[in-house]
Design an enzyme around this catalytic site. Structure first.
Site, short mmCIF file in Angstrom:
data_model
loop_
_atom_site.label_atom_id
_atom_site.label_comp_id
_atom_site.label_asym_id
_atom_site.label_seq_id
_atom_site.Cartn_x
_atom_site.Cartn_y
_atom_site.Cartn_z
CG ASN A 9 -0.01 0.61 -5.39
OD1 ASN A 9 0.36 0.23 -6.50
ND2 ASN A 9 0.61 1.57 -4.70
CD1 TRP A 10 -1.47 -6.16 -6.59
CD2 TRP A 10 -1.39 -6.85 -8.72
NE1 TRP A 10 -2.37 -7.19 -6.73
CE2 TRP A 10 -2.34 -7.62 -8.02
CE3 TRP A 10 -1.18 -7.11 -10.08
CZ2 TRP A 10 -3.09 -8.65 -8.65
CZ3 TRP A 10 -1.92 -8.12 -10.70
CH2 TRP A 10 -2.85 -8.87 -9.98
CE LYS A 11 3.32 0.17 -2.87
NZ LYS A 11 4.01 0.61 -1.68
CG HIS A 94 2.07 5.64 -4.41
ND1 HIS A 94 3.33 5.46 -3.87
CD2 HIS A 94 1.24 4.83 -3.72
CE1 HIS A 94 3.24 4.56 -2.89
NE2 HIS A 94 2.00 4.17 -2.78
CD GLU A 96 6.10 3.09 -3.30
OE1 GLU A 96 5.63 2.58 -4.33
OE2 GLU A 96 5.95 2.56 -2.17
CD GLU A 166 -1.06 5.13 0.19
OE1 GLU A 166 -1.38 3.96 0.39
OE2 GLU A 166 -0.28 5.47 -0.71
N GLY A 172 4.81 0.26 3.66
CA GLY A 172 5.76 -0.83 3.50
C GLY A 172 6.66 -1.05 4.70
CB SER A 212 1.60 -1.24 7.29
OG SER A 212 2.92 -0.94 6.83
N GLY A 233 -0.90 -2.00 -0.31
CA GLY A 233 0.27 -2.39 -1.08
C GLY A 233 0.60 -3.86 -0.87
N GLY A 234 1.57 -4.12 0.00
CA GLY A 234 2.08 -5.48 0.23
C GLY A 234 1.00 -6.55 0.38
P1 PGA Z 1 1.73 -0.92 1.98
O1 PGA Z 1 1.67 0.12 0.75
O2 PGA Z 1 0.34 -1.43 2.19
O3 PGA Z 1 2.68 -2.00 1.50
O4 PGA Z 1 2.25 -0.19 3.15
C1 PGA Z 1 0.61 1.03 0.63
C2 PGA Z 1 0.80 1.87 -0.60
O5 PGA Z 1 1.94 2.22 -0.93
O6 PGA Z 1 -0.18 2.25 -1.26
#
Ligand code: PGA
Length: 250
Positions: A9-11, A94, A96, A166, A172, A212, A233-234
């Site tokens: 997930n590149w956001k 998600h 966010e 999640e 993050g 994470s 994500g990251g």
């Molecule tokens: P993260 O993000 O791996 O940076 O914790 C996961 C996500 O939001 O899908």
């Protein structure tokens, strides 16, 4: 046997030229894997990502969609629009989006239904906040989110839904749920699906962990009985790191 599905997930990261470079570099590194590899990229990268990933085993997804097909919804993109350029997957709900853009369980449910109508495969996110975890209501929160998200879907649609568990406090932050905790929550989700849609359906549903995930913890997480991969994500923004997660079993 359920497949492992590893989705990046590149956001709101990566310009088209960076996306092209990333996918070009990633292609040979993941060419031999049996695991499913997905990159969920910003709308503005989709077209370039799809072209670059053509004839590879890398699948491309979007990070959100609107449930209506078309109309006066300024700034929104529909499932039909995604499908017509050959997008295969779409992240829905998600945390966010729930937290910053007011996305409710009802929106999530409408979006999932629309994804299926348009031939997209939804990756549906659920998870508890730190406060909810500390109150000891994680199971109640996540099974309730899953129940509402999947309401009204056919057994076949449920079977084809990817769920990403999640925990919000792990996204993050560098904090990961322990593999036992993550596995137990995923078992709770699978049991809820079994209760509503039957054991056969529940056994087929891919349920990922997210929060994470990195190359140093992927193997331990993916070796748990019920964790079928990850939403990353990251660590999905670094080619070598993401390739290592995909190739955790090499
Ligand atoms: P993260 O993000 O791996 O940076 O914790 C996961 C996500 O939001 O899908």
């Amino acid at each position: 046997m359920r497949k492992k599905v590893i989705a990046g997930n590149w956001k709101m990261n990566m310009l088209p030229n960076e996306a092209i470079e990333f996918i070009t570099e990633l292609t040979p590194k993941v060419a031999r894997t049996q695991n499913e590899v997905i990159l969920c990229v910003p709308y503005t990268d989709l077209f370039y990502a799809l072209l670059t990933a053509q004839d590879t085993n890398i699948k491309i997804g979007a990070q959100n969609m609107h449930w209506e097909e078309k109309g006066a919804f300024t700034g929104e993109v529909s499932g039909k629009m995604l499908k017509c350029i050959n997008v295969e997957y779409v992240i829905i709900g998600h945390s966010e989006r729930r937290q910053y853009f007011g996305e409710t369980d009802e929106f999530v449910n409408k979006k999932i239904k629309s994804a299926f109508i348009n031939g997209l495969k939804p990756i549906v996110c659920v998870g508890e906040t730190l406060e909810q975890r500390e109150k000891g209501i994680t199971k109640e929160i996540i099974t309730n989110q899953v129940e509402k998200a999947l309401e009204g879907l056919t057994n076949e649609q449920v079977q084809n839904t990817i769920i990403a568990y999640e925990p919000i406090w792990a996204i993050g932050t560098g904090k990961t749920a322990t593999s036992e905790d993550a596995n137990n929550s995923i078992k709770d989700i699978r049991a809820k699906i079994a209760e509503i849609y039957g054991k056969d359906v529940a056994e087929e549903v891919i349920i990922q962990y997210g929060g994470s995930v990195k190359s140093s913890n992927a193997k331990e997480l993916f070796e748990m009985s019920d964790i079928d991969g990850a939403l990353v994500g990251g660590a999905s923004l670094k080619v070598d790191e993401f390739a290592k997660i995909v190739n955790y079993d090499e």
